[in-house]
Enzyme design. Structure first.
Site, mmCIF file in Angstrom:
data_model
loop_
_atom_site.group_PDB
_atom_site.id
_atom_site.type_symbol
_atom_site.label_atom_id
_atom_site.label_comp_id
_atom_site.label_asym_id
_atom_site.label_seq_id
_atom_site.Cartn_x
_atom_site.Cartn_y
_atom_site.Cartn_z
ATOM 1 N N ASP A 159 0.813 -1.215 0.000
ATOM 2 C CA ASP A 159 0.000 0.000 0.000
ATOM 3 C C ASP A 159 0.849 1.269 0.000
ATOM 4 O OD1 ASP A 159 -2.010 -1.839 0.238
ATOM 5 O OD2 ASP A 159 -2.520 -1.341 2.303
ATOM 6 N N ARG A 194 -18.653 -4.052 -21.460
ATOM 7 C CA ARG A 194 -19.040 -4.008 -20.045
ATOM 8 C C ARG A 194 -18.234 -2.982 -19.250
ATOM 9 N NH1 ARG A 194 -19.664 -10.454 -18.474
ATOM 10 N NH2 ARG A 194 -21.303 -10.925 -20.000
ATOM 11 N N GLU A 255 -9.697 -1.716 -1.562
ATOM 12 C CA GLU A 255 -10.447 -2.594 -0.659
ATOM 13 C C GLU A 255 -11.052 -1.826 0.524
ATOM 14 O OE1 GLU A 255 -7.902 -5.500 1.151
ATOM 15 O OE2 GLU A 255 -6.383 -4.028 1.726
#
Length: 398
Positions: A159, A194, A255
């Site tokens: 991260d 999509r 997340e």
């Protein structure tokens, strides 16, 4: 005559695995041995030193290993950590995790086994300790430094959110993989016209979603630092899809991202020893909501979604060039400090230069994306302002 050993250096890797840990271990070991030190690898993060038994007859092979050039050369170019890892927190060890030989002494729901760690380090004759990890692993390194252990720390996290440094081991490979995999999945998104929703790591900081988006891998990104409006995201992605000749659009979802008015989405209620519940599912929820909202911005027609959680695919495998070079430099920086008798420091990259800062920086503040400077909250994408005098990864200076 045997060469006199200057002292013993212990290395451990804690928290999640990332590419670049083994190169760091290799760099430390080779340099330390050359300088006359004995090197010990503590296995399974803080767990190895907690569970060790102070008995010459005990089998401690699962707790520590003496490192040699032959051992580290075999793994120095590979991903993961051959010392293995854990999320053990010795200062808050649950009763169920207390080693068998210590259960009579530590019977509380949560136990502080720091005295055991200190005793075991002393038993091994450790003069310097080099923990490699994120802010959780290194926060306990700060505790040991405050207890008198000579600690020199190395930052590691995909991260890139350890305070005090522009770069943490594992970040570059994560970004590289994210870009590559996003580009791979574009063919399916385009074939079926999509939305492509990719969930990426990033509990509190959105760097792993921001950088690939800034590099052109995605149209939009949603990050933990800003609670997003699903209607705005649906409208923007429909605009992107309409403008794309292949009729698809892409969003990266951290997340830890949160809907406006909502909270983080957790896989379950179980927490690790650092108090973190496992995140998971925001990408799936975003996908479902986009599918529901899409007709509002697509002439009444629903747009289907490809939903993919990249997860461990971006942290497994071999390190890229930066995660081979920086860990090598970090390891040598740690030895530079040790040879000067300096400890209580975190080796860092700051503004393109290698340096070191006080280790307690990891507990003094947090490192997240500067929303005002780098994130367009209306368009849900990075700001493209002047790059002049910014660091290599743009938004990582505090």
């Amino acid at each position: 005559m045997a060469k006199k050993v200057k002292g013993t250096i212990a290395i451990l890797t804690g928290g999640g695995d990332v590419p670049g840990l083994n190169p760091a271990i290799r760099a430390i070991t080779i340099r330390a041995i050359r300088e006359g030190y004995r090197v010990i690898g503590l296995r399974r993060g803080w767990a190895g030193i907690v569970e060790m038994i102070q008995d010459p007859k005990a089998d401690n092979s699962n707790n520590f290993v003496e490192l040699t050039q032959i051992i580290v050369n075999k793994t120095g170019r590979t991903g993961g950590t051959f010392l293995h890892s854990s999320r053990t927190r010795p200062s808050h060890l649950p009763k169920v995790s207390v080693p068998k030989h210590l259960k009579d002494t530590y019977q509380d729901e949560f136990n502080d086994l720091t005295s055991v760690v200190l005793s075991n380090l002393n038993y091994l004759g450790v003069d310097y300790l080099i923990p490699i990890g994120g802010d959780d692993t290194l926060s306990y390194g700060v505790r040991l430094y405050q207890e008198g252990v000579k600690v020199v720390a190395i930052p590691k996290t995909m991260d890139n959110d350890v305070p005090g440094t522009d770069y943490c081991i594992g970040f570059s490979t994560c970004i590289t993989r994210t870009i590559n995999m996003t580009n791979t999945l574009r063919t399916s998104a385009g074939s079926h016209e999509r939305f492509l929703v990719l969930e990426v790591f990033g509990r509190y900081a959105g760097f792993t979603a921001m950088l690939p988006t800034m590099a052109g891998a995605a149209n939009r990104c949603v990050i933990p630092e800003y609670k997003f409006n699903i209607d705005v995201l649906a409208e923007r992605l429909n605009e992107d899809r309409f403008d794309n000749p292949s009729k698809y659009s892409v969003v990266l979802v951290s997340e830890g991202a949160m809907f406006e008015g909502g909270e983080m989405v957790f896989k379950d209620s179980e927490k690790d020893q650092f108090g973190h519940a496992k995140l998971g599912g925001i990408g799936e929820l975003v996908s479902q909501r986009l599918k529901e909202q899409s007709p509002l911005y697509n002439n009444g027609k629903r747009v289907n979604v490809i939903n993919q959680k990249l997860g461990y695919l971006v942290r497994g495998g071999d390190p890229d060039a930066i995660d081979s070079i920086v860990p090598m430099a970090y390891g040598n920086l740690a030895l530079d400090l040790i040879l000067k008798g300096i400890h209580g420091r975190l080796v860092v990259l700051k503004n393109g230069r290698y340096d070191n800062v006080p280790i307690d920086v990891v507990t003094g503040k947090s490192k997240v994306v500067n929303i005002e400077k780098f994130y367009n909250t209306d368009r849900l994408c990075p700001n493209y302002n002047s790059f002049e005098m910014n660091p290599l990864f743009i938004m990582t200076s505090e």
